[in-house]
Design a protein around this motif. Structure first.
Motif, PDB file in Angstrom:
ATOM      1  N   GLU A  54       0.837  -1.181   0.000  1.00  0.00           N
ATOM      2  CA  GLU A  54       0.000   0.000   0.000  1.00  0.00           C
ATOM      3  C   GLU A  54       0.885   1.249   0.000  1.00  0.00           C
ATOM      4  O   GLU A  54       2.075   1.184   0.337  1.00  0.00           O
ATOM      5  N   HIS A  76      -5.349   7.300  -5.438  1.00  0.00           N
ATOM      6  CA  HIS A  76      -5.479   6.135  -6.313  1.00  0.00           C
ATOM      7  C   HIS A  76      -4.283   5.198  -6.181  1.00  0.00           C
ATOM      8  O   HIS A  76      -4.072   4.312  -7.011  1.00  0.00           O
ATOM      9  N   GLY A  77      -3.475   5.426  -5.134  1.00  0.00           N
ATOM     10  CA  GLY A  77      -2.406   4.487  -4.838  1.00  0.00           C
ATOM     11  C   GLY A  77      -1.130   4.671  -5.615  1.00  0.00           C
ATOM     12  O   GLY A  77      -0.323   3.737  -5.693  1.00  0.00           O
ATOM     13  N   THR A  78      -0.911   5.861  -6.176  1.00  0.00           N
ATOM     14  CA  THR A  78       0.274   6.063  -7.017  1.00  0.00           C
ATOM     15  C   THR A  78       1.321   6.935  -6.335  1.00  0.00           C
ATOM     16  O   THR A  78       1.031   8.034  -5.869  1.00  0.00           O
ATOM     17  N   THR A  91       2.236   1.961  -8.516  1.00  0.00           N
ATOM     18  CA  THR A  91       0.830   1.984  -8.113  1.00  0.00           C
ATOM     19  C   THR A  91       0.466   0.686  -7.404  1.00  0.00           C
ATOM     20  O   THR A  91       0.766  -0.410  -7.886  1.00  0.00           O
ATOM     21  N   THR A  92      -0.196   0.828  -6.271  1.00  0.00           N
ATOM     22  CA  THR A  92      -0.668  -0.330  -5.513  1.00  0.00           C
ATOM     23  C   THR A  92      -1.748  -1.064  -6.312  1.00  0.00           C
ATOM     24  O   THR A  92      -2.553  -0.431  -7.001  1.00  0.00           O
ATOM     25  N   ARG A  94      -5.042  -2.543  -7.552  1.00  0.00           N
ATOM     26  CA  ARG A  94      -6.344  -1.944  -7.285  1.00  0.00           C
ATOM     27  C   ARG A  94      -7.461  -2.765  -7.925  1.00  0.00           C
ATOM     28  O   ARG A  94      -7.243  -3.544  -8.849  1.00  0.00           O
ATOM     29  N   PHE A 108      -7.787  -1.094  -2.701  1.00  0.00           N
ATOM     30  CA  PHE A 108      -6.547  -1.813  -2.948  1.00  0.00           C
ATOM     31  C   PHE A 108      -6.830  -3.307  -3.022  1.00  0.00           C
ATOM     32  O   PHE A 108      -7.669  -3.842  -2.298  1.00  0.00           O
ATOM     33  N   SER A 110      -5.277  -7.484  -3.655  1.00  0.00           N
ATOM     34  CA  SER A 110      -4.202  -8.322  -3.124  1.00  0.00           C
ATOM     35  C   SER A 110      -3.667  -9.323  -4.143  1.00  0.00           C
ATOM     36  O   SER A 110      -2.791 -10.107  -3.830  1.00  0.00           O
ATOM     37  N   ASP A 115      -6.016  -6.591 -10.399  1.00  0.00           N
ATOM     38  CA  ASP A 115      -5.473  -5.343 -10.918  1.00  0.00           C
ATOM     39  C   ASP A 115      -5.551  -5.320 -12.444  1.00  0.00           C
ATOM     40  O   ASP A 115      -5.917  -4.300 -13.050  1.00  0.00           O
TER      41      ASP A 115
END
Length: 396
Positions: A54, A76-78, A91-92, A94, A108, A110, A115
């Motif tokens: 994360e 957005h995890g970037t 990027t995580t 997603r 997020f 796993s 993704d």
């Protein structure tokens, strides 16, 4: 699930090895354009990575490794890692929670497949292991890449309803990579074209300029018009403008001029300045872009003949645009530096003319003669000043 091995010089960069060590080879993958372009033998411009970590953990690991980072898209995890060889977006993983065609709410994930499933096209959902180079393909992207086919992941209608901009992205990727058309994708783009009206104009303009800036987008733009997509984006652009675009692209190639999205957009705009203003406003172009588009819409048949004068008055960029759009050669402009007018108003005052509007009028008149004579040297300019002052004295 197909696999192949990615091989490229960039994979062996020392700074990227540092990044892999920081994140852990099993917890990250190279993804997207860098994988796609490497497989196509195209120079890689940007490198993106996906990771199971994360964002806050990514930041922590990068800091511990001495790698600077910027939270460019934290929601957005970037995270962008600032590497010596160039930035890398991390990027995580997603998955989409909800979408409304304009923006998505993400959670997020796993696993890599989740993704991959939220990405737009199969050729953009290829993941490469940072150490072994093995490529993981969940949706037939390798086969589509080999066939030069741009295909949506899953149901095309659903993917477009998630993000309406994917219509324009489809045509951009088709113009860049595609040779085999995907009828299902094109039907979906046609049927959902009206949804583009709900997007921010900035997003539409960015995609349109990227598309038009590709080496030869004419056939794709023509197909967009046939499918009713271009009419939604630029209703003012008709069949004539498509012909202008085709001729411009041919002229650029003949003159060895680099493609330019805004110049191509000008080809799609009628030569009516108020219409150009309307289009620029609707697309929310920057002030500089707007001024350029409107100026180019004022092009004249004799622009090629007067190329240097045009470059002096409007700038080199606009001059090149207008000359190419009227089908002329830019040979007169190639390697030519726009000169500085070698006369100042103060010199006219020193010759006995009172400061004020008359000085400006004389200066402008001599400048016009200087341009008309092809930018002669200062000696000629001073001679023109002598002649003008002599006329003034005789007239008085």
């Amino acid at each position: 699930m197909a696999e192949t091995k990615l091989e490229a010089d960039w994979l062996h960069r020392e700074d990227l090895a540092m990044l892999v060590d920081a994140l852990g080879a099993e917890d990250m993958r190279w993804v997207g354009g860098s994988v796609r372009d490497t497989l196509l033998g195209i120079e890689v411009a940007d490198i993106d990575a996906a990771t199971m970590h994360e964002p806050q953990e990514v930041i922590r690991r990068l800091k511990e490794a001495g790698i600077r980072s910027v939270p460019t898209g934290l929601d957005h995890g970037t995270i962008t890692a600032l590497m010596p060889g160039g930035p890398v977006e991390i990027t995580t993983l997603r998955k989409d929670v909800s979408t409304d065609g304009r923006r998505a709410t993400v959670a997020f994930a796993s696993n890599w497949r989740d993704d991959a499933a939220r990405r737009d096209f199969t050729i953009n959902a290829l993941y490469a292991h940072p150490v072994t180079g093995l490529v993981t393909d969940y949706f037939g992207g390798l086969e589509d890449l080999a066939a030069r086919r741009v295909r949506f992941i899953g149901n095309a209608h659903e993917r477009i309803r998630e993000d309406h901009l994917r219509i324009l992205r489809y045509f951009r990727f088709q113009a860049r990579f595609g040779s085999q058309l995907d009828e299902i994708a094109e039907q979906a783009c046609s049927e959902l074209a009206e949804t583009l009206k709900g997007l921010s104009r900035e997003r539409v303009a960015k995609e349109l300029l990227l598309l038009l800036g590709l080496p030869d987008p004419h056939s794709t733009v023509a197909r967009m018009r046939k499918l009713g997509v271009m009419q939604v984006v630029m209703p003012e652009s008709g069949a004539h403008q498509l012909d202008v675009l085709e001729r411009l692209i041919a002229r650029e190639k003949a003159e060895r001029v680099k493609p330019d999205g805004l110049r191509r957009l000008a080809a799609m705009v009628p030569t009516v300045p108020p219409v150009a203003e309307t289009i620029a406003s609707r697309l929310r172009l920057s002030r500089a872009q707007r001024e350029r588009l409107v100026s180019v819409s004022k092009r004249l048949a004799d622009d090629a003949e007067n190329a240097r004068a045009l470059a002096y008055r409007k700038g080199m960029e606009i001059a090149v645009d207008r000359v190419l759009l009227v089908g002329g050669s830019i040979e007169k402009l190639r390697g030519w530096e726009v000169p500085t007018f070698p006369l100042k108003g103060g010199e006219i005052v020193q010759r006995g003319v009172g400061a004020g509007p008359e000085v400006a009028r004389i200066l402008q008149g001599i400048q016009n003669l200087w341009v008309a004579e092809g930018f002669p040297d200062r000696e000629r300019v001073l001679s023109l000043l002598d002649e003008e002052l002599e006329r003034r004295e005789q007239a008085s």
